[in-house]
Design a protein around this motif. Structure first.
Motif, PDB file in Angstrom:
ATOM      1  N   ARG A  26     112.544 105.690 -25.731  1.00 41.08           N
ATOM      2  CA  ARG A  26     113.592 106.541 -25.170  1.00 41.08           C
ATOM      3  C   ARG A  26     113.501 106.567 -23.656  1.00 41.08           C
ATOM      4  N   ARG A  27     114.635 106.853 -23.019  1.00 41.06           N
ATOM      5  CA  ARG A  27     114.702 106.870 -21.560  1.00 41.06           C
ATOM      6  C   ARG A  27     113.892 108.051 -20.999  1.00 41.06           C
ATOM      7  N   GLN A 119     113.907 101.643 -19.418  1.00 38.63           N
ATOM      8  CA  GLN A 119     113.640 102.841 -20.227  1.00 38.63           C
ATOM      9  C   GLN A 119     112.739 103.866 -19.540  1.00 38.63           C
ATOM     10  N   SER A 143     119.178 114.007 -14.941  1.00 45.26           N
ATOM     11  CA  SER A 143     119.273 114.670 -16.243  1.00 45.26           C
ATOM     12  C   SER A 143     120.666 115.217 -16.498  1.00 45.26           C
ATOM     13  N   ASP A 146     122.615 112.358 -17.712  1.00 47.82           N
ATOM     14  CA  ASP A 146     122.150 111.821 -18.998  1.00 47.82           C
ATOM     15  C   ASP A 146     121.314 112.892 -19.690  1.00 47.82           C
ATOM     16  N   PRO A 147     121.941 113.796 -20.465  1.00 50.22           N
ATOM     17  CA  PRO A 147     121.219 114.901 -21.107  1.00 50.22           C
ATOM     18  C   PRO A 147     120.134 114.443 -22.078  1.00 50.22           C
ATOM     19  N   SER A 148     120.204 113.197 -22.570  1.00 48.52           N
ATOM     20  CA  SER A 148     119.185 112.717 -23.510  1.00 48.52           C
ATOM     21  C   SER A 148     117.899 112.289 -22.802  1.00 48.52           C
ATOM     22  N   LEU A 149     117.940 112.229 -21.492  1.00 48.10           N
ATOM     23  CA  LEU A 149     116.794 111.774 -20.709  1.00 48.10           C
ATOM     24  C   LEU A 149     115.639 112.769 -20.805  1.00 48.10           C
ATOM     25  N   ARG A 150     114.426 112.240 -20.925  1.00 42.96           N
ATOM     26  CA  ARG A 150     113.232 113.071 -20.882  1.00 42.96           C
ATOM     27  C   ARG A 150     112.625 113.000 -19.480  1.00 42.96           C
TER      28      ARG A 150
END
Length: 232
Positions: A26-27, A119, A143, A146-150
């Protein structure tokens, strides 16, 4: 060394690599500041464990008097894994507490493109404290796009890597077992994992060092403070 033992070791390494590949697909942004002693030690360990990761240097200038952390030195060590992105540098870095990113919008777009390819990006700056550094502002803006970014701190990533591969991500045993310590320096205070020799070096340098578990690591805590089982 027997052939069967060698094969077992190879199988373990392959299994650990598969776990890392799946876990870190994951990103992710890892904001690190080499002014923080923990991060100085963590950066090479993270890059060794995450071969897909790239270093993105977000300093306005990649020159520094600190050995090993200039852009030229980082490029010699990490080759194409290192990239300097001065458009994300802080124009007013010489004025404590002020942040003015050179080209925030353009830099954020570049980071999103890099994340598509790699990634995992390690955002590098010299500041010790994330809360007061422009890398926090950059992480917040990426973030938002890209809300899925950790966004994980280096210490969080190390803990997760160690857990995911049965602590195979630790430094070689020849260095001695690593334990958590609370460290206080003139410019920074926080948790770091040190070998006994590293802890002794910190003490000889005049820094306050005590063995203590950080709040995000399970363990016995006495009087509200973290402690190791054998210290309780």
């Amino acid at each position: 060394m027997s052939a069967s033992y060698q094969r077992v070791q190879e199988d373990r390494r392959e299994a650990a690599a598969l776990v890392r590949e799946r876990q870190w697909s994951r990103r992710m942004l890892i904001p690190a500041g080499y002014g923080n002693p923990l991060h100085r030690r963590a950066i090479p360990r993270l890059l060794a464990e995450l071969p897909q990761a790239r270093i993105v240097d977000i300093r306005l200038s990649a020159r520094t008097a600190i050995p090993g952390w200039s852009g030229a030195a980082l490029h010699r060590r990490w080759g194409p894994r290192y990239l300097h992105l001065p458009k994300l540098g802080n124009r007013v870095y010489r004025q404590p507490g002020r942040i003015q990113v050179a080209d925030l919008e353009g830099g954020v777009k570049d980071l999103l493109r890099l994340l598509d390819s790699h990634q995992v990006l390690l955002l590098l700056c010299g500041c010790a404290a994330y809360e007061r550094c422009h890398r926090r502002l950059i992480c917040e803006h990426v973030s938002a796009r890209d809300p899925s970014l950790r966004v994980w701190q280096p210490e969080q990533v190390l803990e997760e890597l160690q857990a995911s591969v049965g602590r195979n991500a630790r430094a070689p045993e020849a260095e001695g077992p690593r334990e958590w310590y609370w460290i206080v320096t003139p410019n920074w205070q926080g948790y770091d994992q040190l070998t006994p020799s590293e802890a002794e070096e910190e003490r000889r340098a005049g820094r306050a060092v005590r063995k203590e578990l950080p709040p995000w690591v399970p363990g016995i805590r006495v009087g509200g403070a973290a402690a190791y089982d054998d210290d309780a």
